[in-house]
Design a protein around this motif. Structure first.
Motif, PDB file in Angstrom:
ATOM      1  N   TYR A  11      -9.429  15.681  81.567  1.00  8.30           N
ATOM      2  CA  TYR A  11      -8.730  16.735  80.843  1.00  8.30           C
ATOM      3  C   TYR A  11      -8.188  16.196  79.531  1.00  8.30           C
ATOM      4  N   LEU A  48      -2.493  17.651  83.156  1.00  7.65           N
ATOM      5  CA  LEU A  48      -3.456  16.878  83.937  1.00  7.65           C
ATOM      6  C   LEU A  48      -4.012  15.716  83.130  1.00  7.65           C
ATOM      7  N   VAL A  86      -5.576  12.751  85.480  1.00  7.46           N
ATOM      8  CA  VAL A  86      -6.285  13.402  86.589  1.00  7.46           C
ATOM      9  C   VAL A  86      -7.740  13.629  86.194  1.00  7.46           C
ATOM     10  N   ILE A  95      -6.213  10.285  90.559  1.00  8.58           N
ATOM     11  CA  ILE A  95      -5.133  10.024  89.617  1.00  8.58           C
ATOM     12  C   ILE A  95      -4.815   8.532  89.652  1.00  8.58           C
ATOM     13  N   HIS A 115      -2.596  19.504  92.401  1.00 10.40           N
ATOM     14  CA  HIS A 115      -3.812  19.862  91.657  1.00 10.40           C
ATOM     15  C   HIS A 115      -4.977  20.167  92.589  1.00 10.40           C
ATOM     16  N   HIS A 154       4.668  22.399  84.924  1.00 10.11           N
ATOM     17  CA  HIS A 154       3.608  22.250  85.924  1.00 10.11           C
ATOM     18  C   HIS A 154       4.219  21.851  87.267  1.00 10.11           C
TER      19      HIS A 154
END
Length: 267
Positions: free
Chosen positions: A3, A9, A14, A28, A52, A186
């Motif tokens: 990302y 993210l 991630v 991660i 996520h 988030h």
């Protein structure tokens, strides 16, 4: 798939390897994560990963006019998870998430976490379906990149407001990079911070071997907005020689709890 860095993210590194309604696999990096309240390694990134991967499986099951909102997250860990990650800090933690049961008004995802094929944790994410909001902001199309080599607390944009004693506090100033697609902090970011203030609370003033997080349970009550007065507060409920329990809250500028969590830790 990686990302862009101007997404939550992307900031935490991630990556997706599989992405669909029947199975999601993501990773991660967790080896450099340090709790700013204690200076000790933390398992907090695993909460971000669970949010996520499990949330993505549930999201894929929505109808065309629906959106998903996570209501609960639970994470059950091996107490020695931190040591397993520290043995090879450059290797990421992998999450494999699958749906559990049929889609109804809510959806449940199961998630297994491993590090170098060693089982670290099991987790669940429960989401409910709402009408698709009007204010969805798509993530940018910027190029993916490795997460920046800055301290973990700086990635989270948190600052220490209070440490020491049974209550521990982190502030969550505004940082738009930490917002999700509907403009609030988030859920994975908040879950990480709640674990850290709770873990710090049960370990405050503790001499010798620390109590290590074994379970994290998070309930998302309402939207949590970042800002000068937004904060995460962890309070020890009981601390013994071998176990400790703490609660944590994400508190908005209005003084109301937006997210609550409980951590159980063992020696």
């Amino acid at each position: 798939m990686s990302y862009p860095l101007d997404t939550p993210l992307g900031r935490f590194g991630v990556r997706n390897f599989e992405d669909g309604p029947d199975r999601c696999v993501a990773s991660i990096p967790a080896g450099d994560a340090v709790n700013p309240l204690t200076g000790a390694p933390t398992i907090a990134p695993l909460a971000m990963l669970v949010d996520h991967a499990g949330g993505l499986v549930n999201h894929h099951r929505r109808d065309a006019d629906e959106w998903t909102v996570t209501s609960e997250l639970s994470l059950e860990l091996r107490p020695e998870a931190v040591e397993i990650i520290a043995a090879a800090p450059g290797e990421p933690v992998i999450a494999t998430a699958r749906p559990f049961g049929p889609k109804g008004e809510i959806a449940l995802a199961l998630c297994e976490l491993t590090h170098r094929d060693v089982a670290l944790a099991t987790a669940t994410v429960r989401s409910f379906f709402i009408s698709a909001p009007d204010r969805i902001a798509p993530f940018s199309d910027g190029p993916p990149a490795p997460p920046p080599p800055i301290p973990f607390a700086e990635k989270m944009a948190v600052t220490v407001a209070e440490s020491g004693g049974a209550t521990q506090v982190l502030l969550q100033p505004q940082d738009p990079v930490l917002n999700n697609s509907i403009g609030i902090v988030h859920g994975g970011v908040s879950a990480m911070a709640l674990e850290m203030v709770a873990a710090a609370a049960v370990n405050s003033g503790r001499a010798g071997a620390p109590l290590r997080t074994a379970s994290l349970r998070v309930n998302f009550l309402r939207e949590f907005q970042s800002g000068p007065e937004s904060r995460y507060v962890g309070t020890a409920l009981r601390v013994g020689r071998r176990t400790g329990i703490a609660e944590a809250q994400a508190v908005g500028a209005d003084g109301r709890s937006a997210i609550i969590a409980r951590v159980t830790a063992y020696r």
